[in-house]
Design an enzyme around this catalytic site. Structure first.
Site, mmCIF file in Angstrom:
data_model
loop_
_atom_site.group_PDB
_atom_site.id
_atom_site.type_symbol
_atom_site.label_atom_id
_atom_site.label_comp_id
_atom_site.label_asym_id
_atom_site.label_seq_id
_atom_site.Cartn_x
_atom_site.Cartn_y
_atom_site.Cartn_z
ATOM 1 N N CYS A 201 0.874 -1.172 0.000
ATOM 2 C CA CYS A 201 0.000 0.000 0.000
ATOM 3 C C CYS A 201 0.912 1.224 0.000
ATOM 4 O O CYS A 201 2.105 1.112 -0.288
ATOM 5 C CB CYS A 201 -0.997 -0.020 1.159
ATOM 6 S SG CYS A 201 -0.261 0.123 2.791
ATOM 7 N N CYS A 276 -2.083 1.966 -3.589
ATOM 8 C CA CYS A 276 -0.885 2.759 -3.899
ATOM 9 C C CYS A 276 -0.920 3.248 -5.343
ATOM 10 O O CYS A 276 0.000 3.919 -5.812
ATOM 11 C CB CYS A 276 0.417 2.029 -3.578
ATOM 12 S SG CYS A 276 0.495 0.320 -4.082
ATOM 13 N N CYS A 280 2.353 1.737 -7.327
ATOM 14 C CA CYS A 280 2.565 0.308 -7.103
ATOM 15 C C CYS A 280 3.202 -0.290 -8.340
ATOM 16 O O CYS A 280 2.823 0.031 -9.462
ATOM 17 C CB CYS A 280 1.245 -0.381 -6.800
ATOM 18 S SG CYS A 280 0.916 -0.341 -5.047
#
Ligand SMILES: Cc1cc2nc3c(=O)[nH]c(=O)nc-3n(C[C@H](O)[C@H](O)[C@H](O)COP(=O)(O)O)c2cc1C
Length: 323
Positions: A201, A276, A280
């Site tokens: 996250c 995220c 990410c």
């Protein structure tokens, strides 16, 4: 997959240091990440029996134990304690570290909290002494059994050597290299083929921490569980710690981690992302699932509980799917 070595001898290039570094090199050859704590060069004060830890779960003594060493003990999947025999026990510096693990004992037995790692963490002993006495390691085996229980590990085995006195004696032992190779393979080999699941996250302070703890707790050692954040907070979220504690799960001494640092050392098989977004990573060949869960940081405790319970359900389903 972290193998933590506790080097308990005051001699930096002595017999114990040789045993431990040889073991850890084998662990690295098998793919593990290793870290050594040179116990005698660290600031570790002896336990003063304040018993504060039995009430609060924390030790009031300020030194290298908190948070660093407690945190490493909790991150490790395998802890290897290496020690010479001093008067049928360990040198005093290592004994101080062992005594200070009373804090982790208190969290388990007094506060009734479950460290999610305790189902799978393993403890191993490397030891040696100068004499040939039959009972040379008897006291140490008992100390190790209860030390490992306190830090949430099972005492799974040992390699012990008699008649090792002067610096250099251990290297000359005829079977030591084969012994270490065989034990390292037995201990670490089976763990290296597990699926690596990364929970990611943004801050690695709430959602990915909860998910990784539930996964460690539920899957035991069937999965290699990782967690990290694209922009890690300085510390994990205290409301998250409180709500996990309501479920009996102990998040103390966990640290946040940057995704880039983690991905430099390991390639996961699957990444579960939780908010995220663009930050990410997309890694070719690595499966990715996005769990659309709100960020509970800074919200009410009810919201944290809601997200916690949703994460727990999804983790159980994920473990089911992966196994
Ligand atoms: C203070 C002290 C106490 C020791 N007590 C024992 C003992 O009870 N039994 C034994 O077999 N060896 C004993 N030894 C010998 C050490 O275990 C041995 O020299 C060992 O090889 C040291 O390992 P190192 O090179 O890793 O420091 C003692 C050594 C010292 C310095």
């Amino acid at each position: 997959m972290l193998v933590l070595g506790l080097q308990g001898s005051p001699r930096k290039k002595g017999n114990t240091a040789f045993l431990l570094s040889t073991f850890l090199k084998e662990a690295e050859n098998l793919g593990a990440v290793t870290h050594t704590i040179d116990v005698c060069s660290r600031n570790i004060k002896p336990c003063m029996e304040y018993t504060t830890c039995e009430k609060t779960g924390f030790c009031p003594i300020k030194d290298d134990m908190d948070p660093e060493i407690y945190s490493m003990l909790r991150q490790a999947e395998i802890i290897v304690t290496a020690t010479p025999i001093f008067f049928y026990s360990t040198p005093a510096q290592l004994k101080a570290l062992i005594d200070r693990s009373q804090t982790l004992w208190a969290r388990k037995y007094r506060l009734k909290l479950t460290d999610p790692g305790r189902k799978w963490r393993q403890g191993f002993l490397l030891s040696l002494g100068a004499t040939r006495g039959k009972n040379l390691f008897e006291g140490l085996h008992l100390t190790m059994k209860y030390f490992y229980d306190a830090v949430g590990a099972s005492y799974v085995g040992s390699l012990t050597y008699r008649h090792i006195e002067n610096q250099g004696d251990m290297e000359k032992h005829p079977t030591v290299l084969d012994d270490i190779k065989a034990e390292a393979e037995k201990l670490i080999g089976p763990l290296m083929s597990r699926k690596k699941v990364l929970f990611a996250c943004r801050e690695n302070a709430c959602r990915s921490q909860m998910a990784s703890a539930f996964a460690q707790y539920q899957a035991g050692n069937r999965m290699d569980v990782l967690s990290a954040g694209s922009s890690p907070a300085e510390q994990i979220n205290p409301t998250m710690v409180e709500t996990m504690q309501e479920k009996g799960i102990d998040m103390a001494f966990r640290k946040t981690k940057h995704l880039d640092d983690l991905l430099n050392t390991v390639t996961p098989d699957i990444i579960i992302t939780m908010g995220c977004g663009e930050a990410c990573p997309f890694i070719p060949g690595v499966k990715r699932q996005d769990w659309d869960l709100p960020d509970p940081a800074g919200q009410s405790i009810e919201m944290m509980r809601k997200v916690r319970d949703e994460i727990e359900k999804r983790v159980i389903k994920l473990i089911d799917e992966l196994s």
